[in-house]
Write an enzyme that holds these catalytic residues in place. Structure first.
Site: not given
Length: 141
Positions: A11, A117, A128
């Site tokens: 992130k 994540h 995803e």
């Protein structure tokens, strides 16, 4: 053991801290192979679409804002029990509750800026991965 693929995102907070290599090294040290990787500066629409499952939760707007605040490094990890291995490496969502030596304990700032994540199930991993690598050949080693 089951060979699996999982999605991982480093992130914006961890990218800004310049700890990408240290995080990738942990994946490789746990025998997870990086089968695809790219950098992205997510648009608001991409971040909102990815986290759409949380759209009715009070933290959704802040999560989207955080995810568009800087570049991210997105990977497909592959290996035996890759989903659980990655979740173990990441540690608890709240870095204050994460076990020492986990990615979040070592690199996360807060429950919101929590460094990484990772997919939480085979079904979510497939969804995803397809979201961020829709038409890419993913290298399988």
């Amino acid at each position: 053991m089951a060979l699996q693929r999982t999605l991982s995102i480093i992130k914006p907070d961890a990218v800004k801290k310049n700890v990408i290599g240290q995080i990738l090294s942990r994946f490789e040290g746990a025998e997870l192979k990086i089968s695809a990787m790219r950098f992205a500066l997510l648009s608001r629409e991409e971040a909102a679409g990815f986290y759409a499952v949380h759209k009715d939760r009070p933290f959704f707007k802040d999560l989207v804002e955080f995810m568009i605040s800087g570049p991210v490094c997105i990977q497909v990890l592959e290996g035996d029990e890759a989903i659980q291995k990655n979740r173990d490496l990441m540690g608890a969502t709240d870095p204050k509750q994460a076990d020492p030596g986990t990615i979040r304990a070592d690199f996360a700032e807060s429950i919101d800026a929590n460094a990484v994540h990772g997919s939480d199930s085979p079904e979510n991993a497939a969804t995803e991965i397809a979201y961020f690598f829709p038409n890419m050949n993913i290298y399988s080693r």
